[in-house]
Design a protein around this motif. Sequence first.
Motif, PDB file in Angstrom:
ATOM      1  N   GLY A 280       0.769  -1.230   0.000  1.00  0.00           N
ATOM      2  CA  GLY A 280       0.000   0.000   0.000  1.00  0.00           C
ATOM      3  C   GLY A 280       0.802   1.282   0.000  1.00  0.00           C
ATOM      4  N   GLY A 281       2.122   1.173   0.071  1.00  0.00           N
ATOM      5  CA  GLY A 281       2.929   2.384   0.052  1.00  0.00           C
ATOM      6  C   GLY A 281       2.903   3.049  -1.314  1.00  0.00           C
ATOM      7  N   GLY A 282       3.449   4.264  -1.382  1.00  0.00           N
ATOM      8  CA  GLY A 282       3.500   4.963  -2.653  1.00  0.00           C
ATOM      9  C   GLY A 282       3.894   6.411  -2.502  1.00  0.00           C
ATOM     10  N   LEU A 283       3.786   7.124  -3.603  1.00  0.00           N
ATOM     11  CA  LEU A 283       4.097   8.550  -3.643  1.00  0.00           C
ATOM     12  C   LEU A 283       2.795   9.336  -3.695  1.00  0.00           C
ATOM     13  CD1 LEU A 283       6.003  10.988  -4.084  1.00  0.00           C
ATOM     14  CD2 LEU A 283       5.950  10.449  -6.533  1.00  0.00           C
ATOM     15  N   VAL A 284       2.604  10.227  -2.736  1.00  0.00           N
ATOM     16  CA  VAL A 284       1.400  11.045  -2.677  1.00  0.00           C
ATOM     17  C   VAL A 284       1.789  12.484  -2.384  1.00  0.00           C
ATOM     18  CG1 VAL A 284      -0.077   9.142  -1.923  1.00  0.00           C
ATOM     19  CG2 VAL A 284       1.072  10.587  -0.223  1.00  0.00           C
ATOM     20  N   GLN A 285       0.805  13.364  -2.510  1.00  0.00           N
ATOM     21  CA  GLN A 285       1.032  14.776  -2.196  1.00  0.00           C
ATOM     22  C   GLN A 285       0.578  15.078  -0.774  1.00  0.00           C
ATOM     23  OE1 GLN A 285      -0.989  16.984  -5.321  1.00  0.00           O
ATOM     24  NE2 GLN A 285       0.880  17.016  -6.560  1.00  0.00           N
ATOM     25  N   ALA A 286       1.109  16.134  -0.223  1.00  0.00           N
ATOM     26  CA  ALA A 286       0.709  16.560   1.118  1.00  0.00           C
ATOM     27  C   ALA A 286      -0.801  16.761   1.160  1.00  0.00           C
ATOM     28  CB  ALA A 286       1.428  17.843   1.490  1.00  0.00           C
ATOM     29  N   GLY A 287      -1.414  16.253   2.228  1.00  0.00           N
ATOM     30  CA  GLY A 287      -2.850  16.356   2.379  1.00  0.00           C
ATOM     31  C   GLY A 287      -3.611  15.132   1.891  1.00  0.00           C
ATOM     32  N   ASP A 288      -2.934  14.295   1.115  1.00  0.00           N
ATOM     33  CA  ASP A 288      -3.572  13.085   0.602  1.00  0.00           C
ATOM     34  C   ASP A 288      -3.671  12.006   1.678  1.00  0.00           C
ATOM     35  OD1 ASP A 288      -2.261  13.118  -2.835  1.00  0.00           O
ATOM     36  OD2 ASP A 288      -3.888  14.225  -1.848  1.00  0.00           O
ATOM     37  N   SER A 289      -4.352  10.940   1.314  1.00  0.00           N
ATOM     38  CA  SER A 289      -4.506   9.782   2.209  1.00  0.00           C
ATOM     39  C   SER A 289      -3.880   8.553   1.564  1.00  0.00           C
ATOM     40  CB  SER A 289      -5.981   9.512   2.498  1.00  0.00           C
ATOM     41  OG  SER A 289      -6.583  10.596   3.165  1.00  0.00           O
ATOM     42  N   LEU A 290      -3.514   7.614   2.417  1.00  0.00           N
ATOM     43  CA  LEU A 290      -2.937   6.351   1.972  1.00  0.00           C
ATOM     44  C   LEU A 290      -3.299   5.291   3.008  1.00  0.00           C
ATOM     45  CD1 LEU A 290      -1.154   5.783  -0.539  1.00  0.00           C
ATOM     46  CD2 LEU A 290       0.839   5.987   0.947  1.00  0.00           C
ATOM     47  N   ARG A 291      -3.513   4.097   2.544  1.00  0.00           N
ATOM     48  CA  ARG A 291      -3.833   2.994   3.453  1.00  0.00           C
ATOM     49  C   ARG A 291      -2.807   1.893   3.282  1.00  0.00           C
ATOM     50  NH1 ARG A 291      -8.490   1.884   6.290  1.00  0.00           N
ATOM     51  NH2 ARG A 291      -8.783  -0.280   6.999  1.00  0.00           N
ATOM     52  N   LEU A 292      -2.116   1.590   4.366  1.00  0.00           N
ATOM     53  CA  LEU A 292      -1.163   0.485   4.377  1.00  0.00           C
ATOM     54  C   LEU A 292      -1.843  -0.758   4.939  1.00  0.00           C
ATOM     55  CD1 LEU A 292       2.027   2.266   5.789  1.00  0.00           C
ATOM     56  CD2 LEU A 292       1.212   2.132   3.425  1.00  0.00           C
ATOM     57  N   SER A 293      -1.447  -1.896   4.397  1.00  0.00           N
ATOM     58  CA  SER A 293      -1.983  -3.151   4.886  1.00  0.00           C
ATOM     59  C   SER A 293      -0.836  -4.113   5.174  1.00  0.00           C
ATOM     60  CB  SER A 293      -2.941  -3.771   3.862  1.00  0.00           C
ATOM     61  OG  SER A 293      -3.559  -4.908   4.387  1.00  0.00           O
ATOM     62  N   CYS A 294      -1.011  -4.925   6.176  1.00  0.00           N
ATOM     63  CA  CYS A 294      -0.018  -5.932   6.538  1.00  0.00           C
ATOM     64  C   CYS A 294      -0.732  -7.265   6.649  1.00  0.00           C
ATOM     65  CB  CYS A 294       0.637  -5.558   7.857  1.00  0.00           C
ATOM     66  SG  CYS A 294       1.768  -6.789   8.523  1.00  0.00           S
ATOM     67  N   ALA A 295      -0.302  -8.221   5.855  1.00  0.00           N
ATOM     68  CA  ALA A 295      -0.876  -9.562   5.877  1.00  0.00           C
ATOM     69  C   ALA A 295       0.054 -10.488   6.638  1.00  0.00           C
ATOM     70  CB  ALA A 295      -1.080 -10.063   4.455  1.00  0.00           C
ATOM     71  N   ALA A 296      -0.503 -11.243   7.576  1.00  0.00           N
ATOM     72  CA  ALA A 296       0.294 -12.141   8.406  1.00  0.00           C
ATOM     73  C   ALA A 296      -0.032 -13.596   8.100  1.00  0.00           C
ATOM     74  CB  ALA A 296       0.015 -11.861   9.881  1.00  0.00           C
ATOM     75  N   SER A 297       0.983 -14.411   8.146  1.00  0.00           N
ATOM     76  CA  SER A 297       0.776 -15.843   7.981  1.00  0.00           C
ATOM     77  C   SER A 297       0.596 -16.475   9.356  1.00  0.00           C
ATOM     78  CB  SER A 297       1.983 -16.470   7.289  1.00  0.00           C
ATOM     79  OG  SER A 297       3.116 -16.361   8.136  1.00  0.00           O
ATOM     80  N   GLY A 298       0.197 -17.699   9.387  1.00  0.00           N
ATOM     81  CA  GLY A 298       0.085 -18.404  10.662  1.00  0.00           C
ATOM     82  C   GLY A 298      -1.325 -18.368  11.228  1.00  0.00           C
ATOM     83  N   ARG A 299      -1.579 -19.307  12.142  1.00  0.00           N
ATOM     84  CA  ARG A 299      -2.925 -19.444  12.682  1.00  0.00           C
ATOM     85  C   ARG A 299      -3.081 -18.809  14.052  1.00  0.00           C
ATOM     86  NH1 ARG A 299      -3.528 -25.810  12.092  1.00  0.00           N
ATOM     87  NH2 ARG A 299      -1.365 -25.635  12.728  1.00  0.00           N
ATOM     88  N   THR A 300      -2.035 -18.132  14.552  1.00  0.00           N
ATOM     89  CA  THR A 300      -2.091 -17.564  15.897  1.00  0.00           C
ATOM     90  C   THR A 300      -2.005 -16.049  15.868  1.00  0.00           C
ATOM     91  OG1 THR A 300       0.313 -17.788  16.130  1.00  0.00           O
ATOM     92  CG2 THR A 300      -1.060 -19.621  16.904  1.00  0.00           C
ATOM     93  N   PHE A 301      -2.466 -15.447  14.795  1.00  0.00           N
ATOM     94  CA  PHE A 301      -2.366 -13.997  14.625  1.00  0.00           C
ATOM     95  C   PHE A 301      -2.982 -13.255  15.800  1.00  0.00           C
ATOM     96  CE2 PHE A 301      -1.875 -10.104  12.463  1.00  0.00           C
ATOM     97  CZ  PHE A 301      -3.051  -9.385  12.527  1.00  0.00           C
ATOM     98  N   SER A 302      -4.090 -13.749  16.312  1.00  0.00           N
ATOM     99  CA  SER A 302      -4.786 -13.062  17.395  1.00  0.00           C
ATOM    100  C   SER A 302      -4.032 -13.123  18.712  1.00  0.00           C
ATOM    101  CB  SER A 302      -6.188 -13.647  17.573  1.00  0.00           C
ATOM    102  OG  SER A 302      -6.109 -15.015  17.883  1.00  0.00           O
ATOM    103  N   SER A 303      -2.938 -13.874  18.766  1.00  0.00           N
ATOM    104  CA  SER A 303      -2.103 -13.950  19.972  1.00  0.00           C
ATOM    105  C   SER A 303      -1.046 -12.855  20.014  1.00  0.00           C
ATOM    106  CB  SER A 303      -1.393 -15.306  20.043  1.00  0.00           C
ATOM    107  OG  SER A 303      -2.331 -16.353  20.128  1.00  0.00           O
ATOM    108  N   TYR A 304      -0.975 -12.068  18.946  1.00  0.00           N
ATOM    109  CA  TYR A 304       0.072 -11.058  18.824  1.00  0.00           C
ATOM    110  C   TYR A 304      -0.494  -9.647  18.866  1.00  0.00           C
ATOM    111  CZ  TYR A 304       3.233 -14.771  17.345  1.00  0.00           C
ATOM    112  OH  TYR A 304       4.003 -15.903  17.297  1.00  0.00           O
TER     113      TYR A 304
END
Length: 124
Positions: free
Chosen positions: A8-32
């Motif tokens: 989700g990263g990138g080049l934007v102008q001041a005042g703009d919005s951006l949304r980063l996402s992080c995908a995790a592997s594994g079945r215990t994500f809720s433990s972190y």
Amino acid sequence: QVQLVESGGGLVQAGDSLRLSCAASGRTFSSYTMGWFRQAPGKEREFVAGISRSGGLTYYADSVKGRFTISRNNAKNTVDLQMNSLKPEDTAVYYCAAEYSVDVSRASGPYDYWGQGTQVTVSS
């Protein structure tokens, strides 16, 4: 073992919005607890936002409070960072991190796993 992949990263102008996402592997994500950190050239890595295991508690650096929102979806193993009203000083590589803990840490040391990072550049 947890693998984290940011997007989700990138080049934007001041005042703009951006949304980063992080995908995790594994079945215990809720433990972190999850955190977003950033590192600008020549600077140390700094805490941006963190979220508890359930998502019920969130924490922010003063510099982003009111502009950034962290959220997580334990069913999808994802944690997002919505960034609004971006400023040139937000330019950095943004990292997603996971800590096997109850409490959210603002320090980078306790985190157990890190993503590879995604570049965010905000032009003035």
